[in-house]
Scaffold this active site. Sequence first.
Site, mmCIF file in Angstrom:
data_model
loop_
_atom_site.group_PDB
_atom_site.id
_atom_site.type_symbol
_atom_site.label_atom_id
_atom_site.label_comp_id
_atom_site.label_asym_id
_atom_site.label_seq_id
_atom_site.Cartn_x
_atom_site.Cartn_y
_atom_site.Cartn_z
ATOM 1 N N ARG A 50 0.856 -1.180 0.000
ATOM 2 C CA ARG A 50 0.000 0.000 0.000
ATOM 3 C C ARG A 50 0.897 1.237 0.000
ATOM 4 O O ARG A 50 1.328 1.685 1.054
ATOM 5 C CB ARG A 50 -0.919 -0.040 1.206
ATOM 6 C CG ARG A 50 -1.998 -1.122 1.076
ATOM 7 C CD ARG A 50 -2.667 -1.407 2.403
ATOM 8 N NE ARG A 50 -1.686 -1.960 3.351
ATOM 9 C CZ ARG A 50 -1.964 -2.298 4.601
ATOM 10 N NH1 ARG A 50 -3.179 -2.134 5.069
ATOM 11 N NH2 ARG A 50 -1.030 -2.779 5.379
ATOM 12 N N ASP A 52 2.257 5.047 -0.238
ATOM 13 C CA ASP A 52 1.801 6.324 0.317
ATOM 14 C C ASP A 52 1.474 7.341 -0.769
ATOM 15 O O ASP A 52 1.807 7.137 -1.940
ATOM 16 C CB ASP A 52 2.898 6.926 1.199
ATOM 17 C CG ASP A 52 2.938 6.271 2.563
ATOM 18 O OD1 ASP A 52 1.898 5.800 3.038
ATOM 19 O OD2 ASP A 52 4.047 6.227 3.145
ATOM 20 N N TYR A 111 11.734 -2.066 -4.235
ATOM 21 C CA TYR A 111 11.512 -0.645 -4.485
ATOM 22 C C TYR A 111 12.776 -0.052 -5.096
ATOM 23 O O TYR A 111 13.873 -0.576 -4.895
ATOM 24 C CB TYR A 111 11.260 0.104 -3.168
ATOM 25 C CG TYR A 111 9.913 -0.112 -2.543
ATOM 26 C CD1 TYR A 111 8.856 0.749 -2.815
ATOM 27 C CD2 TYR A 111 9.686 -1.154 -1.641
ATOM 28 C CE1 TYR A 111 7.609 0.569 -2.213
ATOM 29 C CE2 TYR A 111 8.452 -1.340 -1.040
ATOM 30 C CZ TYR A 111 7.414 -0.478 -1.335
ATOM 31 O OH TYR A 111 6.191 -0.645 -0.748
ATOM 32 N N ARG A 198 12.062 5.192 2.597
ATOM 33 C CA ARG A 198 12.311 6.639 2.618
ATOM 34 C C ARG A 198 13.202 7.034 3.793
ATOM 35 O O ARG A 198 14.047 7.932 3.675
ATOM 36 C CB ARG A 198 10.976 7.383 2.678
ATOM 37 C CG ARG A 198 10.188 7.293 1.373
ATOM 38 C CD ARG A 198 8.759 7.777 1.524
ATOM 39 N NE ARG A 198 8.713 9.120 2.084
ATOM 40 C CZ ARG A 198 7.591 9.702 2.507
ATOM 41 N NH1 ARG A 198 6.425 9.070 2.416
ATOM 42 N NH2 ARG A 198 7.623 10.918 3.013
#
Lengths: 246, 246
Positions: A50, A52, A111, A198
């Site tokens: 999910r 952001d 990612y 992040r």
Amino acid sequence: MTRFALTVEYDGRPFMGWQRQAHGPSVQQALEEAARALTGETVAVHAAGRTDAGVHALAMRAHCDIAKPIAPFRLMEALNALLRPAPVAVLACQVVADDWHARFSCLGRSYEYRIVNRRAPLTFERGLAWQVPQPLDAEAMAAGAALLVGRHDFTTFRSAHCQADSPVRTLDRLAVIRDADMIVVEAAARSFLHHQVRSMVGCLALVGMGRWSPDEVGAALAARDRARLGLNAPPDGLFFTGATYP
Amino acid sequence: MTRFALTVEYDGRPFMGWQRQAHGPSVQQALEEAARALTGETVAVHAAGRTDAGVHALAMRAHCDIAKPIAPFRLMEALNALLRPAPVAVLACQVVADDWHARFSCLGRSYEYRIVNRRAPLTFERGLAWQVPQPLDAEAMAAGAALLVGRHDFTTFRSAHCQADSPVRTLDRLAVIRDADMIVVEAAARSFLHHQVRSMVGCLALVGMGRWSPDEVGAALAARDRARLGLNAPPDGLFFTGATYP
């Protein structure tokens, strides 16, 4: 009911994220409304991750159940036609077993995080990369990244809103690759904590700027303390790049 | 007066092209207005190539003359600040001799043309590539491209609005490179005719689709007849990638 697995690309800029929100558009809502317009059914679409608000996907994996008889290729084409003009595209669609679950069957997620390391403002990559004007030392960033690979308590790199039961994760890969003024951080793990990529990238950027030594990344990890986080990178540069299944 | 050479990146989507137009925004106007806001002078900015509406640049070369004393780095920073929010960025700036001319001193220009060869609609690359849904045979396209390299009369591949004195050009390079579903056509020459790259790419796409044999590209060239042009590719996929100087 037939279960379909989807591979979905999306530009996260106009969305509040993957998950349905009361206060704005989401990728999940766009897909569910397209599926409903096609079938007349209330279709739930579940994703491997999910993402952001403002985070993108090159190959998100998702699934949905549809009663109406339809071939996978036709489903893909119809969803793409109905999704316009939202920047969401179904790249692939196949029939899977009823117990295949995009989230729970997933064995690994990857990612990439894109940093454009230059003084000039972004043009094409606005909202699609993090612009860092100070020169970054990618080798130092890679040395810091190596200290995060493996099984660790990632509390320092976890959002206060993270709902995972445990802060322990096994980070399989965290590579820092420079190509001219683009620095890409590639991350792979079975699963990630909320904001983990992040947060890791933010601290690696501090290393790249020379404000942290690579060892300070290891010290921040060992502290298991969110207050030790140096910097959380903005969502702009983050792309979900793939998920693996048995 | 000091002459400054600029390297400029721009996203052509919101512009009517490089050149100033009465009926809409241009890259030249954006740069000239930024230079005027900075210096109070009426500054003319000249480019190596005048790209059409919707065409992009990764490294356009340009020059301008400025009377106000200013260091090149300061000029670059100030122009970038004043250009916001237009998707135009000055990547480099240097002082050059008074007889250096971005257009007339240029010895070579290069472009790339990006095709995304897939059925799914574009997301990130909307307006930044030509989406071709039919499978393209990049090897056949390369065979067709090879027939265009060299010194030829390119009348077939020249817009009716082309203002060049001669339709003869020497095409130094025309390469077709596939990476997954992205096909990039790289073109280099001392100079190009108006629409030449887009016209060549359009015909190569017909070859890729199997609608033309590679030899038909050579026949279209030999015909020296605009009516023999198979297809003009849209501006979306075209990027000015560089210019060379003595």
